[in-house]
Design a protein around this motif. Structure first.
Motif, PDB file in Angstrom:
ATOM      1  N   ARG A  26       0.855  -1.188   0.000  1.00 13.57           N
ATOM      2  CA  ARG A  26       0.000   0.000   0.000  1.00 13.57           C
ATOM      3  C   ARG A  26       0.887   1.232   0.000  1.00 13.57           C
ATOM      4  O   ARG A  26       2.120   1.122   0.019  1.00 13.57           O
ATOM      5  CB  ARG A  26      -0.891   0.000   1.244  1.00 13.57           C
ATOM      6  CG  ARG A  26      -0.090  -0.116   2.546  1.00 13.57           C
ATOM      7  CD  ARG A  26      -0.981  -0.312   3.764  1.00 13.57           C
ATOM      8  NE  ARG A  26      -0.208  -0.583   4.964  1.00 13.57           N
ATOM      9  CZ  ARG A  26       0.376   0.339   5.728  1.00 13.57           C
ATOM     10  NH1 ARG A  26       0.245   1.636   5.402  1.00 13.57           N
ATOM     11  NH2 ARG A  26       1.062   0.000   6.797  1.00 13.57           N
ATOM     12  N   VAL A  27       0.267   2.395  -0.059  1.00 10.16           N
ATOM     13  CA  VAL A  27       1.020   3.646   0.029  1.00 10.16           C
ATOM     14  C   VAL A  27       1.249   3.954   1.507  1.00 10.16           C
ATOM     15  O   VAL A  27       0.317   4.332   2.220  1.00 10.16           O
ATOM     16  CB  VAL A  27       0.268   4.802  -0.651  1.00 10.16           C
ATOM     17  CG1 VAL A  27       1.053   6.098  -0.489  1.00 10.16           C
ATOM     18  CG2 VAL A  27       0.053   4.497  -2.123  1.00 10.16           C
ATOM     19  N   MET A  52      10.069   4.317  -6.333  1.00 10.54           N
ATOM     20  CA  MET A  52       9.589   4.227  -4.959  1.00 10.54           C
ATOM     21  C   MET A  52       8.104   3.878  -4.881  1.00 10.54           C
ATOM     22  O   MET A  52       7.645   3.275  -3.916  1.00 10.54           O
ATOM     23  CB  MET A  52       9.831   5.549  -4.224  1.00 10.54           C
ATOM     24  CG  MET A  52      11.298   5.890  -4.000  1.00 10.54           C
ATOM     25  SD  MET A  52      12.095   4.840  -2.781  1.00 10.54           S
ATOM     26  CE  MET A  52      11.582   5.635  -1.253  1.00 10.54           C
ATOM     27  N   ALA A  53       7.349   4.244  -5.907  1.00 12.03           N
ATOM     28  CA  ALA A  53       5.893   4.137  -5.846  1.00 12.03           C
ATOM     29  C   ALA A  53       5.410   2.712  -6.111  1.00 12.03           C
ATOM     30  O   ALA A  53       5.968   2.008  -6.948  1.00 12.03           O
ATOM     31  CB  ALA A  53       5.269   5.082  -6.865  1.00 12.03           C
ATOM     32  N   PRO A  54       4.340   2.271  -5.422  1.00 16.30           N
ATOM     33  CA  PRO A  54       3.684   1.008  -5.794  1.00 16.30           C
ATOM     34  C   PRO A  54       3.119   1.139  -7.210  1.00 16.30           C
ATOM     35  O   PRO A  54       2.646   2.221  -7.594  1.00 16.30           O
ATOM     36  CB  PRO A  54       2.549   0.891  -4.761  1.00 16.30           C
ATOM     37  CG  PRO A  54       2.923   1.806  -3.645  1.00 16.30           C
ATOM     38  CD  PRO A  54       3.701   2.911  -4.259  1.00 16.30           C
ATOM     39  N   GLN A  92      10.030  -3.805   2.123  1.00 15.40           N
ATOM     40  CA  GLN A  92       9.004  -4.079   3.140  1.00 15.40           C
ATOM     41  C   GLN A  92       8.585  -2.803   3.864  1.00 15.40           C
ATOM     42  O   GLN A  92       7.400  -2.608   4.165  1.00 15.40           O
ATOM     43  CB  GLN A  92       9.543  -5.107   4.144  1.00 15.40           C
ATOM     44  CG  GLN A  92       9.687  -6.504   3.566  1.00 15.40           C
ATOM     45  CD  GLN A  92      10.385  -7.466   4.515  1.00 15.40           C
ATOM     46  OE1 GLN A  92      11.079  -7.037   5.455  1.00 15.40           O
ATOM     47  NE2 GLN A  92      10.216  -8.767   4.293  1.00 15.40           N
ATOM     48  N   LYS A  93       9.560  -1.934   4.096  1.00 13.73           N
ATOM     49  CA  LYS A  93       9.256  -0.671   4.768  1.00 13.73           C
ATOM     50  C   LYS A  93       8.423   0.235   3.872  1.00 13.73           C
ATOM     51  O   LYS A  93       7.499   0.926   4.324  1.00 13.73           O
ATOM     52  CB  LYS A  93      10.572   0.030   5.152  1.00 13.73           C
ATOM     53  CG  LYS A  93      10.404   1.189   6.118  1.00 13.73           C
ATOM     54  CD  LYS A  93      11.768   1.690   6.569  1.00 13.73           C
ATOM     55  CE  LYS A  93      11.631   2.819   7.589  1.00 13.73           C
ATOM     56  NZ  LYS A  93      12.953   3.332   8.041  1.00 13.73           N
ATOM     57  N   THR A 130       4.377  -4.200   4.211  1.00 15.59           N
ATOM     58  CA  THR A 130       4.036  -5.614   4.308  1.00 15.59           C
ATOM     59  C   THR A 130       5.314  -6.438   4.145  1.00 15.59           C
ATOM     60  O   THR A 130       6.294  -5.971   3.552  1.00 15.59           O
ATOM     61  CB  THR A 130       3.024  -6.020   3.216  1.00 15.59           C
ATOM     62  OG1 THR A 130       2.751  -7.423   3.316  1.00 15.59           O
ATOM     63  CG2 THR A 130       3.565  -5.717   1.821  1.00 15.59           C
ATOM     64  N   THR A 131       5.271  -7.678   4.669  1.00  8.64           N
ATOM     65  CA  THR A 131       6.424  -8.563   4.492  1.00  8.64           C
ATOM     66  C   THR A 131       6.320  -9.370   3.191  1.00  8.64           C
ATOM     67  O   THR A 131       7.289 -10.011   2.775  1.00  8.64           O
ATOM     68  CB  THR A 131       6.530  -9.543   5.689  1.00  8.64           C
ATOM     69  OG1 THR A 131       5.286 -10.262   5.811  1.00  8.64           O
ATOM     70  CG2 THR A 131       6.805  -8.782   6.978  1.00  8.64           C
TER      71      THR A 131
END
Length: 525
Positions: free
Chosen positions: A19-20, A163-165, A246-247, A251-252
């Motif tokens: 997510r963002v 950097m963005a999803p 992950q950061k 989420t992992t």
């Protein structure tokens, strides 16, 4: 027929999790603020060159032409000056050269290193502008600003895209264009305020205040994290990249995205010369789009509005304050449109915005040209009601640009280029932008003097050409992970012929190599 340009990637970011997160937002706010530097410069240069005190000190010939002291000067030619255009456009020559060096820095030392260099040089340039006592100091100011922008404009869109999803990449990357628009708006407001200062030294505030956003960016860049793509590309540290990913995603479950990044990095490591590599046939779609998208961006005529808006509004008869305020109004419209683009770009896609914005700009340019053809002659003054009508149409034009070609010029080339040519591809984009901005800046005032209202028909014609290019040759890329972008070209009605031929040649070469190896083995036995 069904045009294969309507190729869309899978929804939901290609199966990636995440997510963002606030970490992504804060990092992108700091990096995206580099757009304020570019926007501030675009807005400031046009504002100060319409101020009488600035012109009187540095460009006295233009000052006398503007006030009608020289007889028989056409309304369209009052600001025509080689020295004035050199002041405006010298920045973009410096930026053009700097962005080519910035690609190497970005690839070897990281996106953050280029951002730091760009911000620091920009601060130095601002000092020369505020302290200028002659044209030579102004030119040093412009050259240093250009070097700074060459580094920041090359690295920041790259940083934001990485950097963005994937499912929010359009909105986040569009933040850079929003910051450009905010920078222009701030510059226009400052110009409007300092123009009223008695003593005629307000332009010094305008030029020196560029150091404020540059300082924010430079200090912020010290604390920026590097992108997972670069961490893997630099030294193959997959564990560090995984922790960062992950950061960023909150989420992992990032293994799928990490695997794609590692694959892309392995391909990238095999590339020794990205500029030579981007010329290969399999990268032809990316190269063509990296060249034409920024070229088309500039021939819309947008930078006529960005750094000549106050000059243009003065040309058609508005006073100094009214001309500066008109520039503020057009920029407010652009800023609102930038926000709209951030909201809808990942829902409606890149193509739809480019096509709708193109039609909007075509109608605007042709309408302005028609009004000037009928109502604005070489001598005399156009009625203020028509001047304000031109202002309204220009607001429609900048809004059309601001939710389409403005932000997507930076987004589309960065997301279509695979990692091995991504930095080189972004340098090509920025180099073309700076080159064309220089050409437009260097020629517009002279073009306006000779072509008069035909200048706007010329820009409108170019917008027609670029809208057709988007319709036929630009595929949709919304929400598709950058590491999976190659599938778009294989499904496109035109590009699949070129990419397919390349794949066939590779297969044939591999088959031939296998045959040679087998025959050699057989012979030796």
């Amino acid at each position: 027929m069904a045009i294969g340009a309507f190729v869309e990637g899978p929804a939901g970011g290609g199966g990636y999790n995440g997510r963002v997160t606030s970490f992504v937002v804060l990092s992108c706010i700091v990096a995206g603020s580099g757009g304020i530097l570019f926007g501030y410069d675009l807005g400031i240069s046009g504002g100060v060159t319409s101020m009488e005190s600035f012109l009187k000190k540095f460009f006295p010939d233009v000052y006398h032409q503007m006030n009608g002291d020289k007889a028989a000067v056409s309304n369209y030619c009052r600001f025509d000056s080689e020295l004035l255009t050199v002041f405006t456009s010298s920045l973009y020559v410096a930026g053009l050269v700097a962005t080519l060096f910035a690609s190497t820095v970005t690839t070897r030392y990281g996106r953050r290193a280029s951002i730091l260099i760009g911000g620091s040089v920009f601060i130095a340039g601002s000092a020369f502008g505020g302290a200028a006592v002659n044209v030579y100091m102004l030119l040093v100011n412009r050259i240093l600003l250009g070097i700074g922008l060459g580094f920041t404009n090359q690295s920041i869109p790259l940083y934001l895209s990485e950097m963005a999803p994937p499912q929010y990449r359009g909105a986040i990357n569009n933040g850079f264009e929003l910051c450009i628009s905010i920078g222009i708006l701030i510059a226009n407001l400052i110009n409007y305020g300092v123009q009223k200062i008695e003593g005629g030294w307000g332009w010094r505030i305008s030029l020196s205040m560029a150091a404020v956003p540059a300082a924010f960016l430079t200090i912020g860049a010290i604390f920026l994290p590097e992108t997972p793509s670069f961490l893997i590309q630099r030294d193959g540290n997959v564990d560090e990249a995984k922790i960062m990913l992950q950061k960023l995603r909150g989420t992992t479950g990032v293994q799928k995205e990490l695997d794609d990044l590692v694959t892309a990095s392995n391909i990238s490591r095999a590339i020794k010369n990205p500029y030579r590599n981007i010329l290969k046939k399999k990268y032809r779609p990316q190269l063509v789009i990296a060249l034409l998208i920024p070229f088309f961006n500039q021939v819309t005529g947008i930078n006529v509005i960005n750094f000549y808006a106050p000059v243009m509004f003065r040309t058609i008869g508005l006073g100094e304050s009214a001309a500066l305020m008109s520039a503020v109004v057009t920029r407010l419209c652009a800023t609102v449109a930038n926000i709209v683009a951030m909201i809808v770009v990942d829902k409606f896609g890149r193509r739809k915005l480019l096509l709708v914005g193109g039609v909007q700009m075509i109608l605007s340019q042709f309408t302005v040209g028609a009004i000037l053809a009928v109502k604005f002659k070489d001598q005399g003054v156009m009625g203020k009601e028509y001047g304000y009508l031109v202002l309204i149409i220009m607001c429609v034009f900048v809004a059309g640009f601001a939710w389409s070609w403005g932000p997507l010029t930076y987004l589309v080339p960065t997301e279509i280029c695979p990692l091995e040519i991504r930095s080189a591809g972004q340098s090509v984009v920025i180099a073309v932008i700076f080159l064309m901005t220089f050409v437009i800046g260097q020629t517009f005032l002279n073009m306006l003097c000779h072509l008069k209202f035909g200048t706007f028909f010329l820009f409108g014609g170019w917008v027609c050409v670029m809208t057709l290019f988007v319709f036929f040759f630009l595929p949709e890329t919304k929400q598709l992970p950058m590491e999976q972008m190659e599938q778009v070209w294989r499904r496109h009605w035109f590009w699949k012929r070129i990419v397919g031929e390349e794949e066939e040649e590779v297969d044939q070469a591999q088959t031939g190599a296998g045959t040679i190896s087998m025959s050699t083995t057989s012979h030796s036995s």
